[in-house]
Design an enzyme around this catalytic site. Sequence first.
Site, mmCIF file in Angstrom:
data_model
loop_
_atom_site.group_PDB
_atom_site.id
_atom_site.type_symbol
_atom_site.label_atom_id
_atom_site.label_comp_id
_atom_site.label_asym_id
_atom_site.label_seq_id
_atom_site.Cartn_x
_atom_site.Cartn_y
_atom_site.Cartn_z
ATOM 1 N N ARG A 28 55.402 7.297 -12.347
ATOM 2 C CA ARG A 28 56.653 6.598 -12.034
ATOM 3 C C ARG A 28 56.933 6.695 -10.531
ATOM 4 O O ARG A 28 57.387 5.751 -9.905
ATOM 5 C CB ARG A 28 57.825 7.214 -12.825
ATOM 6 N N ARG A 82 70.390 1.162 -14.117
ATOM 7 C CA ARG A 82 70.069 1.362 -15.537
ATOM 8 C C ARG A 82 71.307 0.986 -16.330
ATOM 9 O O ARG A 82 72.377 1.535 -16.104
ATOM 10 C CB ARG A 82 69.664 2.808 -15.824
ATOM 11 N N GLN A 100 58.857 1.300 -15.892
ATOM 12 C CA GLN A 100 58.011 2.097 -16.780
ATOM 13 C C GLN A 100 56.651 1.419 -16.954
ATOM 14 O O GLN A 100 55.608 2.072 -16.902
ATOM 15 C CB GLN A 100 58.701 2.256 -18.140
ATOM 16 N N CYS A 118 56.527 7.062 -23.037
ATOM 17 C CA CYS A 118 57.327 6.936 -21.816
ATOM 18 C C CYS A 118 58.222 8.147 -21.603
ATOM 19 O O CYS A 118 58.644 8.400 -20.465
ATOM 20 C CB CYS A 118 58.153 5.663 -21.861
ATOM 21 N N ASP A 167 57.253 5.273 -28.418
ATOM 22 C CA ASP A 167 58.562 5.476 -27.777
ATOM 23 C C ASP A 167 59.523 5.927 -28.886
ATOM 24 O O ASP A 167 59.202 5.814 -30.085
ATOM 25 C CB ASP A 167 59.010 4.139 -27.135
ATOM 26 N N HIS A 203 61.992 -2.508 -19.575
ATOM 27 C CA HIS A 203 61.881 -1.295 -18.754
ATOM 28 C C HIS A 203 60.701 -1.527 -17.803
ATOM 29 O O HIS A 203 59.647 -0.912 -17.927
ATOM 30 C CB HIS A 203 61.652 -0.082 -19.651
#
Length: 315
Positions: free
Chosen positions: A298, A108, A138, A270, A230, A135
């Site tokens: 996830r 990340r 996700q 998310c 988001d 992402h």
Amino acid sequence: MTRHFLTVEDLSRDELLALLDRADALKAQRTTDPGGPHRFGEALAGRTVALLFEKPSTRTRLSFEVAVRELGGHPLPLSSGELQLGRGETIGDTARVMSRYVHAVVLRTFGQDRLIELATHADVPIVNALSDLEHPCQALADLQTVRAHTGGLEGRRLVYLGDGNNVAHSLLVAGALTGLSVTVAAPVGYEPDGEVLARARGLAESTGAELTVTNDPNAACDGADAVYTDVWASMGQEAEAEDRVAAFRPFQLDRSKLDRAADHAVALHCLPAHRGEEITDEVIDGPRSVVWEQAENRLHTQKALLLDLLSRGAG
Ligand code: CP
Ligand code: NVA
């Protein structure tokens, strides 16, 4: 050839759909027989997966650690501050060294260039656990969630309300590959990156997904099968948070927008959520919210991803 997952585009349509099917099977098994033998419980035996975080994380960090463990592997969580990387050792040199110890690196970070640099110099698979550009992990969970609730992806439409950045980009590409139409409703100046949109539209030509960008958050929701939002200020944009509130306020996922969507529509986020900003308590805690299941997914999708990237002959 070492395979990486730096963007959703690293998967073909068939690979992506097969990954979702496997994630569904893994989820079904874990749900119906939680204590039972895991079908792929030894798939990563003897493998170590480094989980390197240059930004905070709850879901990604936990779900990857549990995924690796449940596949029989060894997760190694790290932050750049505790590595020489934080003192200026190059990403290339870090990649060369890590490749000698571990079997995959999940990173990340900020710029996508850091992931590309890592992948260029690594001999092991590199996974994007969120960058400023995408992402992709996700998006895998998002597709699994939407598919379960709408009965399919092709011909359905998801609306994303908010910043046209990493999460929106991955949704555009994921929609393009699977035939899920995606409308991004963003304030002026916060629309998706033109290059990402153009590439996604290229991919959508073979699936028929319609990818649209608008500045009208209300009309965008009309008849949608899923409504997604988001945070307004992403990690690294904290200094802009106050200025962004005014621009993004009309894009809040609230009851009035969800009511414009189809009767069966679900609400996604998310997470982490800033309740009262991009989503109201009424929506996130309401009957159409699937955000907790989305977070759970996830785990299942990342297991399927790790099996694709790492396991020998997993069937
Ligand atoms: N959705 C997501 O990536 O959450 P984290 O930042 O907690 O990992
Ligand atoms: N856009 C958000 C996503 C968090 C999971 C961020 O980058 O902070």
